[in-house]
Design a protein around this motif. Structure first.
Motif, PDB file in Angstrom:
ATOM      1  N   GLN A 264      14.122  -0.865 -24.771  1.00 22.12           N
ATOM      2  CA  GLN A 264      13.434  -1.725 -25.736  1.00 22.12           C
ATOM      3  C   GLN A 264      12.046  -1.215 -26.127  1.00 22.12           C
ATOM      4  OE1 GLN A 264      15.327  -4.357 -26.739  1.00 22.12           O
ATOM      5  NE2 GLN A 264      13.885  -4.985 -28.317  1.00 22.12           N
ATOM      6  N   PRO A 265      11.182  -0.832 -25.179  1.00 18.61           N
ATOM      7  CA  PRO A 265       9.850  -0.361 -25.583  1.00 18.61           C
ATOM      8  C   PRO A 265       9.906   0.868 -26.500  1.00 18.61           C
ATOM      9  CG  PRO A 265       9.897  -0.832 -23.229  1.00 18.61           C
ATOM     10  CD  PRO A 265      11.309  -0.866 -23.713  1.00 18.61           C
ATOM     11  N   LEU A 266      10.873   1.740 -26.257  1.00 12.33           N
ATOM     12  CA  LEU A 266      11.006   2.949 -27.070  1.00 12.33           C
ATOM     13  C   LEU A 266      11.490   2.627 -28.477  1.00 12.33           C
ATOM     14  CD1 LEU A 266      12.695   5.258 -24.402  1.00 12.33           C
ATOM     15  CD2 LEU A 266      10.284   5.243 -25.065  1.00 12.33           C
ATOM     16  N   THR A 267      12.507   1.779 -28.573  1.00  7.37           N
ATOM     17  CA  THR A 267      13.049   1.453 -29.895  1.00  7.37           C
ATOM     18  C   THR A 267      12.061   0.625 -30.710  1.00  7.37           C
ATOM     19  OG1 THR A 267      14.203  -0.486 -29.002  1.00  7.37           O
ATOM     20  CG2 THR A 267      15.422   1.587 -29.085  1.00  7.37           C
ATOM     21  N   GLU A 268      11.309  -0.235 -30.059  1.00 10.79           N
ATOM     22  CA  GLU A 268      10.313  -1.030 -30.792  1.00 10.79           C
ATOM     23  C   GLU A 268       9.243  -0.129 -31.399  1.00 10.79           C
ATOM     24  OE1 GLU A 268       8.798  -3.965 -28.141  1.00 10.79           O
ATOM     25  OE2 GLU A 268      10.539  -5.287 -28.344  1.00 10.79           O
ATOM     26  N   ALA A 269       8.828   0.893 -30.664  1.00 14.29           N
ATOM     27  CA  ALA A 269       7.829   1.828 -31.185  1.00 14.29           C
ATOM     28  C   ALA A 269       8.374   2.570 -32.400  1.00 14.29           C
ATOM     29  CB  ALA A 269       7.424   2.819 -30.093  1.00 14.29           C
ATOM     30  N   LEU A 270       9.603   3.064 -32.300  1.00 22.66           N
ATOM     31  CA  LEU A 270      10.199   3.807 -33.413  1.00 22.66           C
ATOM     32  C   LEU A 270      10.446   2.903 -34.617  1.00 22.66           C
ATOM     33  CD1 LEU A 270      12.749   5.968 -31.387  1.00 22.66           C
ATOM     34  CD2 LEU A 270      10.675   6.785 -32.518  1.00 22.66           C
TER      35      LEU A 270
ATOM     36  N   GLU B 261       9.289   0.867 -40.097  1.00 23.07           N
ATOM     37  CA  GLU B 261       8.840  -0.193 -40.999  1.00 23.07           C
ATOM     38  C   GLU B 261       7.604   0.247 -41.783  1.00 23.07           C
ATOM     39  OE1 GLU B 261       8.469  -4.983 -40.549  1.00 23.07           O
ATOM     40  OE2 GLU B 261       7.383  -3.787 -39.070  1.00 23.07           O
ATOM     41  N   GLU B 262       6.668   0.889 -41.108  1.00 21.13           N
ATOM     42  CA  GLU B 262       5.453   1.366 -41.777  1.00 21.13           C
ATOM     43  C   GLU B 262       5.788   2.409 -42.832  1.00 21.13           C
ATOM     44  OE1 GLU B 262       2.200   3.894 -42.776  1.00 21.13           O
ATOM     45  OE2 GLU B 262       3.877   4.533 -41.493  1.00 21.13           O
ATOM     46  N   ALA B 263       6.729   3.296 -42.529  1.00 19.39           N
ATOM     47  CA  ALA B 263       7.144   4.308 -43.503  1.00 19.39           C
ATOM     48  C   ALA B 263       7.777   3.651 -44.716  1.00 19.39           C
ATOM     49  CB  ALA B 263       8.109   5.297 -42.856  1.00 19.39           C
ATOM     50  N   GLY B 264       8.565   2.598 -44.492  1.00 23.06           N
ATOM     51  CA  GLY B 264       9.159   1.862 -45.596  1.00 23.06           C
ATOM     52  C   GLY B 264       8.108   1.197 -46.460  1.00 23.06           C
ATOM     53  N   PHE B 265       7.057   0.654 -45.815  1.00 20.18           N
ATOM     54  CA  PHE B 265       5.960   0.046 -46.564  1.00 20.18           C
ATOM     55  C   PHE B 265       5.238   1.074 -47.429  1.00 20.18           C
ATOM     56  CE2 PHE B 265       5.316  -3.418 -43.100  1.00 20.18           C
ATOM     57  CZ  PHE B 265       6.390  -4.128 -43.624  1.00 20.18           C
ATOM     58  N   SER B 266       5.246   2.328 -46.991  1.00 19.44           N
ATOM     59  CA  SER B 266       4.566   3.395 -47.724  1.00 19.44           C
ATOM     60  C   SER B 266       5.456   4.055 -48.765  1.00 19.44           C
ATOM     61  CB  SER B 266       4.056   4.457 -46.741  1.00 19.44           C
ATOM     62  OG  SER B 266       3.176   3.888 -45.793  1.00 19.44           O
ATOM     63  N   GLY B 267       6.689   3.605 -48.871  1.00 24.27           N
ATOM     64  CA  GLY B 267       7.613   4.163 -49.845  1.00 24.27           C
ATOM     65  C   GLY B 267       8.294   5.434 -49.395  1.00 24.27           C
TER      66      GLY B 267
ATOM     67  N   GLY C 231      12.748   8.448 -46.521  1.00 21.86           N
ATOM     68  CA  GLY C 231      13.259   9.494 -45.639  1.00 21.86           C
ATOM     69  C   GLY C 231      12.720   9.362 -44.229  1.00 21.86           C
ATOM     70  N   ARG C 232      11.403   9.182 -44.103  1.00 18.06           N
ATOM     71  CA  ARG C 232      10.795   9.008 -42.771  1.00 18.06           C
ATOM     72  C   ARG C 232      11.290   7.734 -42.123  1.00 18.06           C
ATOM     73  NH1 ARG C 232       5.753   8.323 -41.248  1.00 18.06           N
ATOM     74  NH2 ARG C 232       5.117   7.315 -43.191  1.00 18.06           N
ATOM     75  N   SER C 233      11.397   6.675 -42.905  1.00 17.94           N
ATOM     76  CA  SER C 233      11.854   5.402 -42.359  1.00 17.94           C
ATOM     77  C   SER C 233      13.259   5.542 -41.777  1.00 17.94           C
ATOM     78  CB  SER C 233      11.841   4.334 -43.455  1.00 17.94           C
ATOM     79  OG  SER C 233      12.309   3.100 -42.966  1.00 17.94           O
ATOM     80  N   LEU C 234      14.140   6.218 -42.512  1.00 20.80           N
ATOM     81  CA  LEU C 234      15.508   6.409 -42.044  1.00 20.80           C
ATOM     82  C   LEU C 234      15.547   7.286 -40.797  1.00 20.80           C
ATOM     83  CD1 LEU C 234      18.497   5.988 -42.406  1.00 20.80           C
ATOM     84  CD2 LEU C 234      18.523   7.867 -44.072  1.00 20.80           C
ATOM     85  N   ALA C 235      14.676   8.303 -40.711  1.00 23.55           N
ATOM     86  CA  ALA C 235      14.643   9.189 -39.540  1.00 23.55           C
ATOM     87  C   ALA C 235      14.290   8.416 -38.278  1.00 23.55           C
ATOM     88  CB  ALA C 235      13.640  10.316 -39.764  1.00 23.55           C
ATOM     89  N   PHE C 236      13.272   7.552 -38.354  1.00 23.62           N
ATOM     90  CA  PHE C 236      12.892   6.752 -37.188  1.00 23.62           C
ATOM     91  C   PHE C 236      13.983   5.735 -36.837  1.00 23.62           C
ATOM     92  CE2 PHE C 236       8.388   7.783 -38.564  1.00 23.62           C
ATOM     93  CZ  PHE C 236       8.140   8.620 -37.487  1.00 23.62           C
TER      94      PHE C 236
END
Length: 463
Positions: A142-148, A153-159, A162-167
């Motif tokens: 859980q701690p690892l997946t929450e960090a990723l 989510e932050e990458a998605g907020f930034s548009g 690709g990065r969002s999908l990688a995490f």
């Protein structure tokens, strides 16, 4: 010459079917893997361990805390564990250990502390697509997946999709691991985990937190985007524009007279309720109310609870209901009658309906084009649910997001699959269908893209 009778080889006595008791170490329950160990040695080691006060179970169960193997790789034991879980229906998160831990524990007369050298190596095996992997509701990382997922989510907020999908892909791999990750080396060459994700994982394993993730959580932009995108009807693009305009709070939206759609107005008005988890009992209550309305309008119509609740989750953020009738075409016009009746009973606080815009004769999306997953007739609504306690108890009701989706019976299996989720599972399932089977899957149909495009290319020559 007299023949000397051969002595019969004594068979190794099998350990009793059930454990003799909790033993001296009730927090430790062993299970020995017979593969490559052999029945005789397993029986001997079982008797030795029990004599020293250890509990050893013959079969795997959720109570097992330590799985001990000899001459097997980590991947082999992980596969064995998956088979055991399927056979007995038990979950559990046991440590997968080499026989060296068992030997040292027997010598010490107590369970020794598990060190890295005791854990099975050889890496975990992992299917390349998330839709091929078993992913439990509760997992050990859980701690690892929450960090990723925070970085996704932050990458998605930034548009940065690709990065969002990688995490997101990296997090899905960790969720599917059969045990808790202790060192980065245990990941081996698992698919879907890039260098950036590995750095995050290493930071969390070593320090308990990742500095990058903590900076994201504390950033004003992330907090503001998270706040605004929780408003019903507000997406990343709108939230980003509001942030650029200097808006930071819900009060800012009201005081500055921000122009809102009718949907966003309803979302802001019921913000607290809509961001309170919906319990399974509440979802089932809404499902029964809709079922009653449906039977009044068109007897024989089925109402199916989809989304996370169909996946077994105890709570969610909204309620997704699929409506269909066993006779093709009978579902036409049903949704408007159902919504009108629910509205007449003061059960609807907000609703917005969309017509079915899907037609197979329109042809598929062009190769590499936009993938329109769902064009069903639907109603986005906010339901007025009577409650006895919790949020809204003072006024006797709470607002709950409800999506009503009407699917023709011929498309219902695909609709049910698409609306069950999760979003990442559906994305991976479509990717698998495309890359491995050369087919197109969406919430309406599954078809061979090559044959369809050959047909449309041929039909196009007629014009």
């Amino acid at each position: 010459m007299a023949l000397v009778p051969l002595k019969r080889r004594r068979r190794a006595s099998s350990p009793p079917a059930g454990p003799p008791g909790p033993g001296r170490f009730p927090a430790v329950v062993l299970c020995l893997v017979e593969k490559r160990m052999g029945a005789s040695r397993r029986a001997f080691l079982t008797q030795l361990a029990r004599a020293k006060g250890f509990r050893v179970d013959r079969a795997y169960s959720a109570a097992v805390t330590h799985v001990v193997s000899e001459q097997n790789s980590g991947a082999e034991v992980a596969q064995w564990l998956e088979q055991q879980r399927e056979e007995c229906g038990a979950e559990g998160d046991p440590a997968l250990l080499d026989i060296s831990w068992f030997t040292e524990s027997m010598g010490a007369g107590r369970p020794v502390e598990i060190e890295s050298r005791h854990r099975l190596r050889g890496g975990w095996q992992m299917a390349p697509y998330a839709c091929q992997r078993r992913t439990p509701l509760l997992h050990s990382n859980q701690p690892l997946t929450e960090a990723l997922e925070t970085l996704a989510e932050e990458a998605g907020f930034s548009g940065s999709e690709g990065r969002s999908l990688a995490f997101t892909r990296a997090a899905s791999v960790l969720k599917a691991l059969p045990g808790r990750l202790s060192t980065l080396e245990e990941l081996g060459p698992l698919p879907g985990i890039g260098e950036h994700s590995r750095r995050v994982i290493q930071d969390v394993l070593e320090d308990g937190v990742c500095a990058e993730v903590e900076r994201v959580k504390l950033s004003e932009r992330y907090q503001t985007m998270k706040l605004f995108t929780k408003i019903f009807g507000v997406g990343v693009r709108t939230a980003s524009r509001w942030y650029q305009e200097g808006l930071r709070t819900l009060v800012d939206l009201q005081e500055r007279g921000t122009k809102l759609t009718r949907q966003q107005q309803a979302g802001l008005r019921h913000y607290d309720d809509l961001n309170t988890p919906v319990e399974r009992g509440e979802a089932e209550s809404i499902s029964r109310a809709v079922q009653g309305a449906v039977q009044r309008c068109l007897p024989g119509t089925s109402v199916t609870l989809a989304g996370g609740f169909r996946r077994g989750k105890p709570h969610g953020h909204d309620v997704d209901l699929l409506l269909t009738h066993p006779e093709a075409g009978r579902e036409a016009g049903l949704l408007s009658r159902v919504v009108s009746w629910l509205d007449s009973q003061d059960l609807i606080l907000y609703q917005h309906s969309q017509e079915n815009s899907y037609a197979l004769q329109e042809g598929p999306e062009p190769p590499g084009g936009r993938d329109v997953m769902d064009r069903f007739e639907r109603c986005f609504s906010i339901f007025r649910l009577e409650v006895q306690g919790g949020p809204g108890a003072a006024r006797g009701w709470k607002a709950v997001r409800v999506d009503l989706v009407v699917a023709p019976i011929s498309q219902f299996p695909f609709a049910l699959l698409g609306w069950t989720g999760s979003r990442h599972f559906e994305r991976e399932l479509r990717r698998f269908a495309s890359h491995e089977r050369k087919m197109v899957l969406n919430s309406h149909a599954l078809y061979d893209s090559r044959r369809v495009w050959q047909l449309w290319a041929y039909v196009g020559t007629w014009g």
